[in-house]
Design a protein around this motif. Structure first.
Motif, PDB file in Angstrom:
ATOM      1  N   GLU A  17      24.348 -14.613 -92.814  1.00  0.00           N
ATOM      2  CA  GLU A  17      24.270 -14.333 -94.257  1.00  0.00           C
ATOM      3  C   GLU A  17      23.011 -14.919 -94.894  1.00  0.00           C
ATOM      4  N   GLN A  18      22.294 -15.741 -94.152  1.00  0.00           N
ATOM      5  CA  GLN A  18      21.092 -16.365 -94.722  1.00  0.00           C
ATOM      6  C   GLN A  18      20.036 -15.295 -95.015  1.00  0.00           C
ATOM      7  N   GLN A  19      19.566 -15.259 -96.282  1.00  0.00           N
ATOM      8  CA  GLN A  19      18.534 -14.292 -96.639  1.00  0.00           C
ATOM      9  C   GLN A  19      17.168 -14.973 -96.647  1.00  0.00           C
ATOM     10  N   ARG A  76      14.325 -14.283 -87.223  1.00  0.00           N
ATOM     11  CA  ARG A  76      15.763 -14.148 -86.998  1.00  0.00           C
ATOM     12  C   ARG A  76      16.010 -13.474 -85.647  1.00  0.00           C
ATOM     13  N   HIS A  77      16.721 -14.178 -84.785  1.00  0.00           N
ATOM     14  CA  HIS A  77      16.996 -13.623 -83.456  1.00  0.00           C
ATOM     15  C   HIS A  77      17.824 -12.342 -83.557  1.00  0.00           C
ATOM     16  N   ARG A 112      11.053 -10.785 -88.319  1.00  0.00           N
ATOM     17  CA  ARG A 112      11.171 -10.928 -89.775  1.00  0.00           C
ATOM     18  C   ARG A 112      11.831  -9.729 -90.441  1.00  0.00           C
ATOM     19  N   ALA A 113      12.500  -8.928 -89.646  1.00  0.00           N
ATOM     20  CA  ALA A 113      13.272  -7.818 -90.223  1.00  0.00           C
ATOM     21  C   ALA A 113      14.620  -8.350 -90.717  1.00  0.00           C
ATOM     22  N   PHE A 114      15.340  -7.525 -91.445  1.00  0.00           N
ATOM     23  CA  PHE A 114      16.689  -7.830 -91.921  1.00  0.00           C
ATOM     24  C   PHE A 114      16.775  -9.167 -92.656  1.00  0.00           C
ATOM     25  N   GLY A 115      15.884  -9.352 -93.625  1.00  0.00           N
ATOM     26  CA  GLY A 115      15.905 -10.589 -94.415  1.00  0.00           C
ATOM     27  C   GLY A 115      16.425 -10.407 -95.834  1.00  0.00           C
ATOM     28  N   LEU A 154      24.791  -7.943 -87.430  1.00  0.00           N
ATOM     29  CA  LEU A 154      24.233  -7.936 -88.791  1.00  0.00           C
ATOM     30  C   LEU A 154      25.299  -8.233 -89.829  1.00  0.00           C
ATOM     31  N   TRP A 155      24.881  -8.915 -90.851  1.00  0.00           N
ATOM     32  CA  TRP A 155      25.716  -9.117 -92.036  1.00  0.00           C
ATOM     33  C   TRP A 155      25.917  -7.742 -92.668  1.00  0.00           C
ATOM     34  N   GLU A 156      27.116  -7.456 -93.111  1.00  0.00           N
ATOM     35  CA  GLU A 156      27.468  -6.117 -93.623  1.00  0.00           C
ATOM     36  C   GLU A 156      26.473  -5.549 -94.656  1.00  0.00           C
ATOM     37  N   PRO A 157      26.001  -6.336 -95.630  1.00  0.00           N
ATOM     38  CA  PRO A 157      25.052  -5.755 -96.605  1.00  0.00           C
ATOM     39  C   PRO A 157      23.795  -5.144 -95.971  1.00  0.00           C
ATOM     40  N   HIS A 158      23.397  -5.611 -94.802  1.00  0.00           N
ATOM     41  CA  HIS A 158      22.234  -5.005 -94.132  1.00  0.00           C
ATOM     42  C   HIS A 158      22.568  -3.596 -93.647  1.00  0.00           C
TER      43      HIS A 158
END
Ligand SMILES: Nc1ncnc2c1ncn2[C@@H]1O[C@H](COP(=O)(O)OP(=O)(O)OP(=O)(O)O)[C@@H](O)[C@H]1O
Ligand SMILES: [Mn+2]
Length: 421
Positions: free
Chosen positions: A134-136, A149-150, A322-325, A379-383
């Motif tokens: 969930e860390q943005q 982010r791995h 650095r994707a999905f931030g 992935l966190w759902e919002p992504h």
């Protein structure tokens, strides 16, 4: 052409589908009608031949060749692997299950990465987990100071495959025992950076230019650590890569802008410079822009190709750290190449329409594809929600490109995108 659905109605982009169905002469006529000079949708321009690395180098598999060597030999001029390749699951499985014999830091690059050696001779590039899903991206961090982010590496591999690009190396998650699988397998400088934290967790920080110090250490619970494992590229003595400066590279400076951010004719400039003036390269950059816009990756400073295949070969999709931030923010500037050139490969457009119209949305296809990963959910759902939203944004941009001429006003992001039909 039909006017797209009114308020509240679902927009199925049937107008774009109609456009795709036109013959090439009908498309030209249509384009001339709206006053557009360049084709917006282009078919693949592959030549008939698609040699593999194995064929070009005369490589023969041996009895004791690894699965990864199999993979390397079948890399072709057009793609890393063919549709439905059974080698992918096999390579992923080995990266998850094979015993690790040695770990060392990868030199070059800014953040910590480890080269993993497996018992069977295979290698992988490891990125450690630093934060929960969930860390943005921290609000005051730039794209170039964002932590890697791995899980972005894992998700991006699945996305690349679902979009039909097949330009990203296979990546999987794996949970490690830091004591037996890292500490006991490390040596030299890396070994000296291991320590036990005040709460008795095992930590290490390695040596690199960003976030490799005691205050940014990577810590286990107490010595369990999750990370991403990317299948290693072929060794450079077999298949050296060429690094290209991305024409839409950002400035990597906290106060400066790049030329493309202010020059409305920038794409015209790029179109005339080799290797963007012919063949597939410019179309590949459009795909990369779509790919990076979907994942929110602003860190595409360079890209690589395999030298042996010449210029008319695919661009590798490497480094998605650095994707999905930022799942709640859509970064339109990543789409600048597509918006400015008004160009997209037809197969990519068709794939986006397919996911938009369903029944299986991109988010759902991603959930299904990543389900088998050992560290699922990736992935966190919002992504995932963001992926579906961004697919629609790209389709709207393409619609504008098709229906508008080369009017500079149409190049403005606000008029191209944030327009409700
Ligand atoms: N799967 C892979 N196998 C082998 N080498 C790889 C792989 N992926 C990336 N590399 C190489 O490692 C180098 C660094 O990787 P990456 O770009 O992920 O690191 P980085 O720290 O983000 O680098 P930078 O700070 O320059 O962006 C790249 O130049 C690339 O050539
Ligand atoms: Mn990077």
């Amino acid at each position: 052409m039909a006017v797209p659905g009114g308020s509240g109605e679902k927009d199925d982009f049937s107008d774009i589908v109609d456009y795709i169905m036109l013959t090439s002469s009908e498309r030209v006529k249509y384009r001339e009608g709206v006053g557009r000079v360049h084709p917006v949708i282009k078919n693949k321009v592959y030549s008939g031949k698609n040699p593999t690395l194995g064929q070009l180098k005369g490589l023969k598999l041996r009895k004791n060749s690894t699965l990864l060597e199999h993979f390397h030999y079948q890399i072709s001029q057009n793609e890393l692997y063919p549709v439905g390749s059974s080698l992918i699951d096999a390579v992923l499985h080995e990266m998850i299950t094979e015993p690790i014999t040695h770990v060392a830091q990868k030199t070059g690059g800014t953040q910590l990465k480890l080269i993993i050696d497996y018992e069977n001779g295979m290698q992988a590039l490891f990125k450690p987990m630093r934060f929960p899903r969930e860390q943005q991206t921290l609000p005051n961090h730039f794209y170039f100071t964002d932590y890697e982010r791995h899980n972005a590496e894992i998700a991006a591999f699945h996305l690349d495959r679902l979009l039909g690009f097949r330009r990203a190396m296979p990546v999987t998650g794996r949970i490690l025992n830091m004591t037996t699988e890292l500490y006991q397998k490390a040596d030299g400088d890396l070994l000296y950076t291991f320590f036990i934290s005040p709460s008795d967790n095992m930590c290490f920080h390695g040596k690199c230019s960003y976030y490799c110090d005691t205050s940014h250490a990577i810590c286990g619970h107490p010595d369990t650590l999750e990370g991403s494992f990317a299948a290693f590229l072929p060794p450079s003595k077999i298949a050296p890569t060429k690094a290209w400066r991305h024409p839409w590279r950002r400035s990597y400076h906290k106060r400066r802008k790049a030329q493309w951010e202010t020059d409305p004719d920038y794409c015209q400039l790029v179109r005339e410079i080799p290797p963007y003036d012919k063949g597939r390269r410019l179309l590949d950059l459009m795909d990369m822009s779509v790919f990076d816009f979907l994942t929110g990756n602003m860190d595409r400073h360079h890209y690589e190709t395999f030298k042996i295949f010449g210029n008319n070969t695919f661009t590798l999709h490497l480094d998605q750290g650095r994707a999905f931030g930022k799942p709640f923010h859509d970064e339109f500037s990543i789409l600048a190449p597509v918006l400015h050139c008004c160009l997209l490969r037809q197969s990519t457009l068709e794939t986006l329409i397919k996911f938009h119209n369903g029944p299986v949305k991109l988010s759902e296809a991603m959930r299904r594809s990543m389900k088998k990963d050992p560290v699922n959910p990736i992935l966190w759902e919002p992504h995932l929600v963001a992926l579906d939203r961004r697919v629609e944004i790209i389709l709207k941009a393409i619609r504008d490109c098709i229906t508008k001429g080369e009017n500079p006003a149409a190049m403005d992001e606000s008029t191209v995108i944030v327009k409700d039909d």
